[in-house]
Design an enzyme around this catalytic site. Structure first.
Site, mmCIF file in Angstrom:
data_model
loop_
_atom_site.group_PDB
_atom_site.id
_atom_site.type_symbol
_atom_site.label_atom_id
_atom_site.label_comp_id
_atom_site.label_asym_id
_atom_site.label_seq_id
_atom_site.Cartn_x
_atom_site.Cartn_y
_atom_site.Cartn_z
ATOM 1 N N ASP A 17 -10.151 -1.598 15.350
ATOM 2 C CA ASP A 17 -10.905 -1.819 14.104
ATOM 3 C C ASP A 17 -12.366 -1.403 14.253
ATOM 4 O O ASP A 17 -13.264 -1.953 13.585
ATOM 5 C CB ASP A 17 -10.828 -3.302 13.651
ATOM 6 N N ASN B 259 -7.081 3.806 8.673
ATOM 7 C CA ASN B 259 -6.543 2.446 8.599
ATOM 8 C C ASN B 259 -7.250 1.688 7.491
ATOM 9 O O ASN B 259 -8.382 2.029 7.130
ATOM 10 C CB ASN B 259 -6.785 1.723 9.930
ATOM 11 N N SER C 273 -11.964 -2.573 4.263
ATOM 12 C CA SER C 273 -12.611 -1.366 4.802
ATOM 13 C C SER C 273 -11.563 -0.312 5.115
ATOM 14 O O SER C 273 -10.528 -0.620 5.719
ATOM 15 C CB SER C 273 -13.334 -1.685 6.120
ATOM 16 N N HIS D 160 -8.433 -2.210 6.744
ATOM 17 C CA HIS D 160 -8.577 -3.514 7.406
ATOM 18 C C HIS D 160 -9.222 -4.493 6.431
ATOM 19 O O HIS D 160 -10.287 -4.192 5.878
ATOM 20 C CB HIS D 160 -9.439 -3.375 8.673
ATOM 21 N N ASN E 176 0.836 -1.211 0.000
ATOM 22 C CA ASN E 176 0.000 0.000 0.000
ATOM 23 C C ASN E 176 0.866 1.256 0.000
ATOM 24 O O ASN E 176 0.545 2.239 -0.674
ATOM 25 C CB ASN E 176 -0.960 0.001 1.196
ATOM 26 N N GLU F 217 -11.109 2.115 19.849
ATOM 27 C CA GLU F 217 -11.659 0.757 19.759
ATOM 28 C C GLU F 217 -11.016 0.054 18.551
ATOM 29 O O GLU F 217 -11.121 0.553 17.419
ATOM 30 C CB GLU F 217 -13.172 0.856 19.554
HETATM 31 C C1 GRF Z 1 -3.288 -4.886 3.800
HETATM 32 O O1 GRF Z 1 -3.894 -5.834 2.996
HETATM 33 C C2 GRF Z 1 -4.243 -4.350 4.823
HETATM 34 O O2 GRF Z 1 -5.570 -4.668 4.567
HETATM 35 C C3 GRF Z 1 -3.834 -4.979 6.119
HETATM 36 O O3 GRF Z 1 -2.489 -5.298 5.980
HETATM 37 C C4 GRF Z 1 -2.152 -5.445 4.619
HETATM 38 C C5 GRF Z 1 -0.891 -4.686 4.438
HETATM 39 O O4 GRF Z 1 -0.290 -4.979 3.230
HETATM 40 N N1 GRF Z 1 -4.115 -4.080 7.193
HETATM 41 P P1 GRF Z 1 0.965 -4.157 2.735
HETATM 42 O O5 GRF Z 1 2.010 -4.194 3.830
HETATM 43 O O6 GRF Z 1 0.508 -2.753 2.440
HETATM 44 O O7 GRF Z 1 1.434 -4.874 1.509
#
Ligand code: GRF
Length: 230
Positions: free
Chosen positions: A152, A114, A143, A116, A21, A150
């Site tokens: 997530d 975040n 999401s 998730h 990401n 809290e």
């Molecule tokens: C993502 O798929 C996200 O949904 C979760 O952790 C993963 C992180 O992937 N929270 P990356 O490190 O960005 O490849």
């Protein structure tokens, strides 16, 4: 906070691992589709693979290594110090595998997002792909939500739904979902940067209206390039 004038929004990304990401953010900033300034990356692991993307893009990095600090409160203190150094307008968690301390969340209330990998409120916590498959769910997804104390549990801004096929396994679900995350996470950050997305009175507000339910998108819309929901 509307960031329409000259100064771009200062974003900090927190990672722990692969950083796909983070890589998507860096690429989207470079191609002009994400209009923020990525002022820093923080990792709680010095060996997080994603740090390579920050180094290549010459983005300043801080490592607050949870394995060498004295205790949890020392980690929280050092993480806050690292964040403050970057003076963020927005903190983006992208695979950051450490629960943020309440003091930090409250200090940056409404300024932490975040991603998730589930259709919250389903499957908070870990192993969401396995749990969705074991439950025989027809859909899974991801999401993007504001972070509150809290886990997530903060208001969800946007969800991507994908249909689980009979051949899907944890790995295929993860790769399909992450391909969507790489597009929609930047979209939500842009909304925030443009002042369209806010957090007020414990609610997510989009274009001046409380989001009573998240914006829902489907995998195919996203991969077909239908990036703004109707
Ligand atoms: C993502 O798929 C996200 O949904 C979760 O952790 C993963 C992180 O992937 N929270 P990356 O490190 O960005 O490849």
């Amino acid at each position: 906070m509307t960031q329409k004038c000259s100064e771009p929004l200062r974003m900090v990304v927190l990672i722990s691992g692969r950083g796909s990401n983070l890589k998507a953010f860096i690429e989207n900033i470079a191609n002009g589709s994400l209009q923020v300034k990525l002022v820093g990356v923080i990792s709680n692991r010095h060996d997080a693979a994603g740090l390579e993307f920050s180094h290549t893009a010459r983005i300043p990095v801080e490592v607050v290594d949870h394995s060498v600090v004295r205790d949890r409160s020392e980690f929280d203190r050092l993480l806050l110090k690292a964040l403050e150094k970057f003076r963020p307008d927005l903190i983006v968690l992208a695979g950051f595998m450490h629960v943020l301390d309440d003091g930090l969340v409250n200090k940056y209330s409404g300024k932490i997002l975040n991603v998730h990998p589930s259709l919250l409120p389903l499957y908070r916590g870990l192993d969401t792909y396995r749990r969705a498959l074991e439950a025989g769910d027809s859909y899974h997804g991801t999401s993007i939500h504001f972070v509150t104390c809290e886990l997530d549990g903060g208001p969800v801004v946007l969800q991507v739904r994908i249909a689980i096929g009979s051949n899907d396994n944890e790995s295929s679900l993860a790769s399909r979902i992450q391909a969507c995350e790489h597009i929609v996470y930047s979209m939500a950050v842009n909304w925030f940067a443009e002042g369209r997305l806010k957090y007020t009175d414990e609610q997510a507000i989009l274009d001046g209206k409380p989001l009573l339910e998240p914006v829902i998108m489907n995998e195919h819309d996203i991969l077909d390039g239908v990036c703004e929901p109707a």
